[in-house]
Design an enzyme around this catalytic site. Structure first.
Site, PDB file in Angstrom:
ATOM      1  CG  ASP A  11      -1.842   1.211   1.283  1.00 30.97           C
ATOM      2  OD1 ASP A  11      -2.406   1.556   0.231  1.00 30.97           O
ATOM      3  OD2 ASP A  11      -1.981   1.845   2.349  1.00 30.97           O
ATOM      4  CB  SER A  12       0.135   4.767  -0.739  1.00 26.75           C
ATOM      5  OG  SER A  12      -1.017   4.888   0.077  1.00 26.75           O
ATOM      6  CE1 TYR A  43       3.071   6.033  -2.983  1.00 26.70           C
ATOM      7  CE2 TYR A  43       2.263   4.182  -4.267  1.00 26.70           C
ATOM      8  CZ  TYR A  43       3.264   4.784  -3.531  1.00 26.70           C
ATOM      9  OH  TYR A  43       4.448   4.125  -3.361  1.00 26.70           O
ATOM     10  N   GLY A  44      -2.874   8.889  -4.003  1.00 30.99           N
ATOM     11  CA  GLY A  44      -4.118   9.142  -4.731  1.00 30.99           C
ATOM     12  C   GLY A  44      -4.261  10.518  -5.344  1.00 30.99           C
ATOM     13  CB  CYS A  74      -3.212   0.303  -2.401  1.00 26.32           C
ATOM     14  SG  CYS A  74      -3.220   2.009  -2.981  1.00 26.32           S
ATOM     15  CG  ASN A  75      -9.547   0.399  -3.326  1.00 23.13           C
ATOM     16  OD1 ASN A  75     -10.367  -0.348  -3.828  1.00 23.13           O
ATOM     17  ND2 ASN A  75      -9.329   0.427  -2.018  1.00 23.13           N
ATOM     18  CB  THR A  76      -4.640   4.593  -5.337  1.00 21.88           C
ATOM     19  OG1 THR A  76      -5.626   5.200  -4.501  1.00 21.88           O
ATOM     20  CG2 THR A  76      -4.026   5.632  -6.230  1.00 21.88           C
ATOM     21  CB  CYS A 184      -9.460   4.785  -0.052  1.00 24.73           C
ATOM     22  SG  CYS A 184      -7.845   5.174   0.687  1.00 24.73           S
ATOM     23  CB  THR A 185      -6.956  -0.071   1.893  1.00 20.68           C
ATOM     24  OG1 THR A 185      -5.782   0.648   1.485  1.00 20.68           O
ATOM     25  CG2 THR A 185      -7.397  -0.998   0.776  1.00 20.68           C
ATOM     26  CG  HIS A 186      -5.190   5.149   4.043  1.00 18.63           C
ATOM     27  ND1 HIS A 186      -4.614   4.669   2.899  1.00 18.63           N
ATOM     28  CD2 HIS A 186      -4.173   5.600   4.819  1.00 18.63           C
ATOM     29  CE1 HIS A 186      -3.300   4.831   2.972  1.00 18.63           C
ATOM     30  NE2 HIS A 186      -3.006   5.395   4.135  1.00 18.63           N
TER      31      HIS A 186
HETATM   32  N1  DGL Z   1      -4.851   3.207   0.576  1.00 21.76           N
HETATM   33  C1  DGL Z   1      -4.939   3.665  -0.729  1.00 21.76           C
HETATM   34  C2  DGL Z   1      -6.143   3.265  -1.515  1.00 21.76           C
HETATM   35  O1  DGL Z   1      -6.682   2.272  -1.262  1.00 21.76           O
HETATM   36  C3  DGL Z   1      -4.188   4.861  -1.199  1.00 21.76           C
HETATM   37  C4  DGL Z   1      -4.394   6.135  -0.496  1.00 21.76           C
HETATM   38  C5  DGL Z   1      -3.430   7.175  -1.009  1.00 21.76           C
HETATM   39  O2  DGL Z   1      -2.224   6.960  -0.881  1.00 21.76           O
HETATM   40  O3  DGL Z   1      -3.895   8.188  -1.533  1.00 21.76           O
HETATM   41  O4  DGL Z   1      -6.577   3.912  -2.399  1.00 21.76           O
END
Ligand code: DGL
Length: 264
Positions: A11-12, A43-44, A74-76, A184-186
């Site tokens: 993940d990011s 990252y997004g 991570c979805n991104t 988003c996994t966060h």
């Molecule tokens: N956890 C991430 C996701 O699922 C990325 C969040 C990010 O870095 O912007 O999208």
């Protein structure tokens, strides 16, 4: 291939720990190697080219560590597409589930909210998969840019987080959604706050478990599922280790984990 090799999870930042938790529940005997690029999260808000370049560094690292499977928690990153993520590496890549089955089971009015990064929302990946399964469904995406820096910054309970929760929840309530995907996994880190803001008439869906089940099915099909291992876990961050540990302890039983700071 040896089934004792670890499953790589990336993940990011700390968001993928919400998926690691589900993976550990579904496959308690496995060894996990987690990599969170906390030094460069989020990252997004970055371009496709930059995200792709960062991901290539992470997958090279995973190859060096001989993972038997890579879960992009991570979805991104997932929406870049499996081929882009895998590059020339040989391990299979399991991306984040879009939660389509859960969503279509939960919704009554077929009005679905998506909370995700700007990048994920812009690709339309969730909308396309949901509409392919049910053309009548409507998907409303909101880029929740403020969440990741607040979560990575351990700003739980801050007025800024409260305000951001209210802003994004209201944007989706205006669309009369009855189901919301955490894309988003966060965001499972702030799930309680979100559920409180939406109230009981909205179902909040976290696709972490569906993703973990896909990862397990892939290993089973390849005869690589570990069933009598000790269930070890190493968590690596590119940024501040103490902050990473603190956030990890909100999500996992960290007594079972080793932590390391790494450079990519
Ligand atoms: N956890 C991430 C996701 O699922 C990325 C969040 C990010 O870095 O912007 O999208």
């Amino acid at each position: 291939m040896d089934k004792n090799r670890p499953i790589g999870v990336l993940d990011s930042g700390v968001g993928g720990l919400t998926v690691l938790r589900a993976l550990q529940r579904v496959m308690p005997s496995e060894t996990f190697l987690y990599l969170g690029d906390t030094a460069r999260a989020p990252y997004g808000v970055r371009t496709r080219e930059t995200i792709t370049a960062f991901v290539a560094q992470m997958t090279d690292w995973m190859e060096q560590h001989q993972v038997k499977q890579l879960v992009t928690a991570c979805n991104t990153i997932t929406v870049l597409g499996t081929d882009v993520i895998r590059g020339s590496h040989t391990f299979p890549v399991i991306g984040m589930s879009k939660g389509v089955d859960q969503v279509l089971k939960a919704t009554k009015n077929k009005r679905i909210g998506l909370m995700a990064t700007d990048f994920t929302v812009s690709t339309g990946a969730h909308r396309n998969e949901i509409k392919a399964a049910d053309p009548e469904a409507e998907v409303f995406g909101v880029g929740c840019t403020k969440f990741v820096p607040l979560i990575e910054g351990n700003r739980f309970g801050s007025p800024e987080l409260k305000e951001a929760i209210g802003e994004y929840a209201e944007a989706l309530q205006e669309k009369d959604v009855d189901t919301v995907i955490l894309g988003c996994t966060h965001y499972p880190f702030v799930r309680e706050y979100l559920e409180e803001a939406f109230g009981p008439e909205v179902t909040v869906i976290d696709p972490a478990e569906a993703t973990a089940l896909q990862a397990k099915a892939n290993l089973e099909a390849r005869n690589l599922l570990q069933t009598d291992g000790a269930g070890r876990c190493t968590i690596c961050f590119t940024g501040d280790l103490e902050k990473g540990k603190l956030l990890a302890s909100r999500m996992l039983d960290t007594g079972q984990c080793n932590f390391e700071q790494v450079r990519l």
